[in-house]
Design a protein around this motif. Structure first.
Motif, mmCIF file in Angstrom:
data_model
loop_
_atom_site.group_PDB
_atom_site.id
_atom_site.type_symbol
_atom_site.label_atom_id
_atom_site.label_comp_id
_atom_site.label_asym_id
_atom_site.label_seq_id
_atom_site.Cartn_x
_atom_site.Cartn_y
_atom_site.Cartn_z
ATOM 1 N N ASN A 71 32.588 39.273 48.574
ATOM 2 C CA ASN A 71 31.619 39.403 47.481
ATOM 3 C C ASN A 71 32.167 40.222 46.307
ATOM 4 O O ASN A 71 31.434 40.897 45.598
ATOM 5 C CB ASN A 71 30.307 40.022 47.972
ATOM 6 N N ILE A 72 33.473 40.118 46.118
ATOM 7 C CA ILE A 72 34.137 40.805 45.010
ATOM 8 C C ILE A 72 34.538 39.757 43.974
ATOM 9 O O ILE A 72 35.099 38.715 44.320
ATOM 10 C CB ILE A 72 35.380 41.573 45.507
ATOM 11 N N PRO A 73 34.266 39.997 42.685
ATOM 12 C CA PRO A 73 34.578 38.988 41.671
ATOM 13 C C PRO A 73 36.082 38.810 41.458
ATOM 14 O O PRO A 73 36.862 39.759 41.579
ATOM 15 C CB PRO A 73 33.912 39.540 40.407
ATOM 16 N N TYR A 74 36.482 37.578 41.185
ATOM 17 C CA TYR A 74 37.858 37.278 40.811
ATOM 18 C C TYR A 74 37.821 36.149 39.780
ATOM 19 O O TYR A 74 36.771 35.584 39.485
ATOM 20 C CB TYR A 74 38.707 36.884 42.039
ATOM 21 N N ARG A 75 38.976 35.821 39.220
ATOM 22 C CA ARG A 75 39.059 34.832 38.132
ATOM 23 C C ARG A 75 38.011 35.117 37.057
ATOM 24 O O ARG A 75 37.196 34.265 36.711
ATOM 25 C CB ARG A 75 38.930 33.417 38.674
ATOM 26 N N ILE A 76 38.056 36.323 36.565
ATOM 27 C CA ILE A 76 37.148 36.731 35.485
ATOM 28 C C ILE A 76 37.751 36.251 34.165
ATOM 29 O O ILE A 76 38.861 36.633 33.807
ATOM 30 C CB ILE A 76 36.968 38.259 35.486
#
Length: 481
Positions: A71-76
C-alpha cells in the motif's frame, strides 16, 4: 502576427489515453481547503505556482500514482513535463503525505490520479482532489490472475494484438495491384462500455476490410470495460502492421533478441550469491513480480573509472529498490564479466526473477547492455547520459538550424501555442527512416519531414548484442503572436 518562437523537447515515443478535465470536477470533489490542499499550501514554495506550463487543452496539473502490495505509492507522475522544480517538489511532498487521508481503499489493479493545481483564467491555485480518480484497464479471464494495473494492460493489449496477428489473411495482399513495396494495415479497435471489441477506424486496402471486421466479430471474449471511478468508458488500441507481399509481418509483441542466451542469467554466479547472502526471504518474496512482470531489474552506467552511477531498478517498492542499490554499490564489480564496455553503454541485470510460481535471486553471468544511436559528433561521450544528451542536442540544434522560421509566420496560423510531432526511426544501419509528422499546417509537416530526413547517419542502437531499429519522437512547440 509578430514573431514565432521555437521550443524543442525530445523524448521516446509512447501512446497514452488521457482523462478529460471535467472528470476531476465530477468525480474527485476538488477543494482548495481540504487536507491535501492545506498541506501543499503550507509546504510548497509559492514561487513554483508562477509560470506553470499546462498540458495542451488542459488547465489542470494532475498527479497520478499506483500502489504496491504494501500500500505504498509508486510510479508517481505529473502530467506536465516542463515544470521540473514543481514536479520534483510535488512528488516529494506526496510521498510524505499519508494516503489514509483520502479515505479510499486502494487497489494494486488500479491507477489513481489527483487534481493538484488549476487555473481559473487569471492565476494558478492549489485546488486538490478530495478523493482520487480511480482508473482500471479492461480485463478478461485470461488476465484476471494479474495483480497490477500495468500488467493487466500489457496482457489484454497482447491478447488483442495476437488475435489479429494470428487471424488476418495476409495472402489477400497477393491480389493487390500496387507498385508499393509495403502493405500497411492501420486500424483502431476499442473495448466499448459493454465490454465488446469493435473496429472504429480502418485505414487498410479495401480487400482487407471485410477480413478484419469478421475477425473482430469472431473475438468472443467479453471484457470488464475500462472504468473511470466505476463509470464504464470506451478504451482504444491502435494497431499498425507493415509487410511485403508474400510475407507475414513480424510480430512486434516480443523482442527479437534472446537476452538470456547471450547474458546467461542464473542463481549460482558471484553476483547472485552476493544478493542471496544480503537479501532476506521477505525481500525476495515481496518483490511484486508475476508472470508478466517477471523480473526485478537493476540498471546502471559506468564512469571513466569503472564505478557505477545512475543506478536504478524497476522495483515497485521504493524500500526494496533502495536496499538493492545500496548493496550493489558495495559490490566489487571487478568480479563481473562485461562482454562489451563501450562508454555509452547502459548496463542491466535481473536481481529477482519470478519462476514456477515463486521468486528467486537470479543475475546475469555476463552483464547485459544496450546503447542508443551515436552521431559522429557524439563519439567521444564518456557515458550513457552524455551520449543521450549529445544525441538529443544534435537533433535539436540541427532542426533549429535547418527549420525555416519565417514559414510558420507566413501561414496565417491563429495566435497561440502550436505543436509539431515528428516521429522517426533509426534503423539497424543508423539511417533515419519511417519519418512521419503531425503539424497544424501541411507545409509545416512537409518542412519538418524534410529536415529530419537529412540527419547525419549514426551508429545504430544496440540491444542484446545486436543492432536494433529504434523509434523516437521530436516534439516541437512554438508560439505564434
Amino acid at each position: 502576427m509578430k514573431k514565432t518562437f521555437l521550443l524543442l523537447f525530445l523524448s521516446s515515443f509512447c501512446f497514452s489515453q488521457t482523462v478529460k478535465d471535467e472528470y476531476y470536477d465530477k468525480f474527485t470533489n476538488p477543494n482548495p481547503n481540504n487536507k491535501f490542499s492545506n498541506y501543499l499550501k503550507e509546504n510548497l514554495h509559492q514561487d513554483l505556482l508562477k509560470n506553470i506550463a499546462y498540458p495542451e487543452k488542459s488547465k489542470k496539473i494532475i498527479l497520478s500514482f499506483q500502489v504496491n502490495k504494501e500500500n505504498i505509492p509508486y510510479r508517481i507522475d505529473i502530467n506536465s513535463f516542463r515544470n521540473n522544480e514543481l514536479n520534483k517538489s510535488l512528488k516529494k511532498l506526496f510521498k510524505e503525505f499519508s494516503l489514509n487521508n483520502f479515505a479510499t481503499k486502494l487497489d494494486t489493479r488500479k491507477k489513481y490520479s489527483l487534481q493538484i493545481i488549476s487555473n481559473n483564467g487569471t492565476h494558478n491555485t492549489i485546488n486538490c482532489s478530495t478523493v482520487p480518480l480511480e482508473i482500471s484497464f479492461p480485463n478478461s479471464k485470461s488476465c484476471d490472475d494479474l495483480d497490477f494495473y500495468d500488467d493487466i494492460n500489457y496482457c489484454i493489449n497482447k491478447n488483442i494484438r495476437n488475435h489479429f496477428y494470428n487471424s488476418i489473411n495476409y495472402n489477400l495482399a497477393d491480389s493487390l495491384l500496387t507498385k508499393e513495396e509495403k502493405i500497411i494495415l492501420d486500424f483502431k479497435v476499442l473495448i466499448d462500455k459493454n465490454g465488446k471489441l469493435k473496429v472504429t477506424e480502418l485505414k487498410t486496402p479495401e480487400i482487407f476490410k471485410k477480413n478484419i471486421l469478421e475477425i473482430t466479430e469472431k473475438y468472443d471474449t467479453v471484457f470488464v470495460p475500462y472504468m473511470i471511478s466505476n463509470k464504464p468508458t470506451n478504451y482504444s488500441y491502435y494497431i499498425k502492421q507493415e509487410f511485403e507481399k508474400g510475407k507475414k509481418p513480424t510480430s512486434n509483441l516480443e523482442l527479437d533478441y534472446d537476452f538470456d542466451n547471450i547474458f546467461k542469467p542464473n542463481s549460482t554466479n558471484e553476483l547472485a550469491n552476493y544478493f542471496k547472502e544480503n537479501l532476506t526471504e521477505e525481500d525476495i518474496t515481496n518483490a511484486n513480480l508475476n508472470r508478466v512482470n517477471d523480473r526485478l531489474k537493476l540498471y546502471f552506467e559506468l564512469d571513466v573509472t569503472g564505478k557505477p552511477f545512475k543506478v536504478s531498478t524497476n522495483s515497485r517498492s521504493e524500500l526494496l529498490e533502495k536496499k538493492i542499490i545500496s548493496l550493489f554499490k558495495k559490490y566489487n564489480l571487478s568480479k563481473s564479466i562485461f562482454k562489451n564496455t563501450h562508454p555509452v553503454n547502459k548496463y542491466y541485470t535481473p536481481i529477482i526473477k519470478y519462476e514456477n510460481g515463486s521468486n528467486k535471486v537470479v543475475t546475469n553471468s555476463i552483464m547485459g547492455y544496450s546503447r542508443i544511436p551515436i552521431f559522429p559528433n557524439c563519439k567521444n561521450s564518456l557515458n550513457a547520459t552524455m551520449g543521450k544528451n549529445c544525441y538529443n542536442r544534435t537533433i535539436r540544434e540541427f532542426f533549429v538550424k535547418k527549420f525555416n522560421a519565417k514559414l510558420a509566420s507566413s501561414l496565417g496560423l491563429s495566435p497561440g501555442r502550436k505543436r509539431i510531432f515528428v516521429q522517426f526511426k533509426i534503423d539497424k544501419e543508423g539511417k533515419v527512416t519511417d519519418v512521419k509528422c503531425r503539424a497544424p499546417h501541411p507545409k509545416l509537416k512537409e518542412e519538418s519531414i524534410r529536415i529530419i530526413k537529412k540527419l547525419t547517419k549514426a551508429s545504430p542502437a544496440i540491444f542484446g548484442d545486436k543492432p536494433a531499429k529504434i523509434g523516437f519522437t521530436l516534439p516541437v512547440t512554438f508560439n505564434v503572436e
